[in-house]
Scaffold this motif. Structure first.
Motif, PDB file in Angstrom:
ATOM      1  N   GLN A   1       0.837  -1.202   0.000  1.00 23.32           N
ATOM      2  CA  GLN A   1       0.000   0.000   0.000  1.00 23.32           C
ATOM      3  C   GLN A   1       0.874   1.255   0.000  1.00 23.32           C
ATOM      4  O   GLN A   1       1.945   1.271   0.600  1.00 23.32           O
TER       5      GLN A   1
ATOM      6  N   THR B   1      -0.887   5.761   3.608  1.00 25.73           N
ATOM      7  CA  THR B   1      -2.228   5.185   3.691  1.00 25.73           C
ATOM      8  C   THR B   1      -2.495   4.807   5.143  1.00 25.73           C
ATOM      9  O   THR B   1      -1.705   4.073   5.739  1.00 25.73           O
TER      10      THR B   1
ATOM     11  N   ARG C   1      -7.299   1.616   6.470  1.00 27.20           N
ATOM     12  CA  ARG C   1      -7.545   1.685   5.034  1.00 27.20           C
ATOM     13  C   ARG C   1      -6.594   0.749   4.290  1.00 27.20           C
ATOM     14  O   ARG C   1      -6.983   0.104   3.310  1.00 27.20           O
ATOM     15  N   ALA C   2      -5.335   0.632   4.758  1.00 33.43           N
ATOM     16  CA  ALA C   2      -4.370  -0.278   4.119  1.00 33.43           C
ATOM     17  C   ALA C   2      -4.863  -1.721   4.205  1.00 33.43           C
ATOM     18  O   ALA C   2      -4.772  -2.478   3.228  1.00 33.43           O
TER      19      ALA C   2
ATOM     20  N   ASN D   1      -7.974  -2.048   1.866  1.00 29.95           N
ATOM     21  CA  ASN D   1      -7.544  -2.034   0.468  1.00 29.95           C
ATOM     22  C   ASN D   1      -6.903  -3.364   0.074  1.00 29.95           C
ATOM     23  O   ASN D   1      -7.134  -3.885  -1.024  1.00 29.95           O
TER      24      ASN D   1
ATOM     25  N   ARG E   1      -8.313   5.350  11.996  1.00 30.90           N
ATOM     26  CA  ARG E   1      -7.572   5.547  10.758  1.00 30.90           C
ATOM     27  C   ARG E   1      -6.562   6.630  10.940  1.00 30.90           C
ATOM     28  O   ARG E   1      -6.484   7.650  10.703  1.00 30.90           O
TER      29      ARG E   1
END
Length: 198
Positions: free
Chosen positions: A80, A84, A88-89, A92, A198
């Motif tokens: 990633q 990030t 979220r990493a 994703n 996050r």
């Protein structure tokens, strides 16, 4: 010096053999039941020796319990882009891996999930593996952030993500499906709002 082509061919042959063992094992489990199926029967159906079976899967249980996608998710986490946020990493990485599976790979994964959900001892063992999954994801996050492997923040975030998946698809229920990613992301948004992870 060995060329890259034979090495590549060897790896593809290993992957093909591993897939054949698992496919025949799942077919036999579905046809005659988990308890009635032996390693010898699986090996015979896959046209390999029992010793070859054990080179790929240490036990009969490992045919079902081994999640081949965990290493891919770890690699995707580490890949990633810098900056990030950790949650979220993770999200994703999961999306990248599972959205790139072929329909055949998804069907194989669904079969694997159905089998371990239908066998009480496998379901219990799969639940125990959630601890290993948290450790695996946490270590990947920690490495990506330049933190020690036992970093508490990374463990909390990995545990939260695993908890989200378990909340959406509880053990013993239906199998995880690509459509569930939207629910996972909604739940992660809830975590962001409530806990600012996050």
């Amino acid at each position: 010096m060995t060329s890259s082509l034979p090495a590549g061919l060897r790896e593809r042959k290993k992957a093909k053999t591993r897939a054949a063992i698992r496919d025949h094992a799942m077919r036999l489990f579905e046809e005659q039941g988990w308890a009635a199926t032996t390693v010898e029967q699986i090996a015979e159906a896959a046209e390999v020796s029992p010793s070859t079976f054990f080179r790929y899967f240490p036990t009969k249980e490992d045919v079902i319990l081994t999640d081949d996608y965990d290493p891919m998710i770890v690699a995707a986490i580490k890949a990633q882009p810098p900056g990030t946020p950790p949650v979220r990493a993770l999200a994703n990485a999961m999306r990248e891996v599972f959205h790139n599976l072929t329909p055949e790979e998804w069907e194989s994964e669904r079969r694997r999930q159905r089998i371990y959900q239908s066998v009480p001892e496998l379901r219990a063992a799969a639940m125990n593996q959630t601890v290993s999954a948290i450790e695996l994801l946490a270590a990947a996050l920690a490495e990506r952030e330049g933190r020690p492997p036992d970093d508490r923040k990374s463990r909390v975030i990995a545990g939260a993500l695993v908890g989200v998946v378990l909340a959406i698809v509880p053990p013993g229920g239906r199998e995880f499906d690509p459509a569930d990613f939207s629910e996972v992301e909604e739940a992660l948004d809830m975590l962001e709002d409530e806990f600012k992870l996050r």
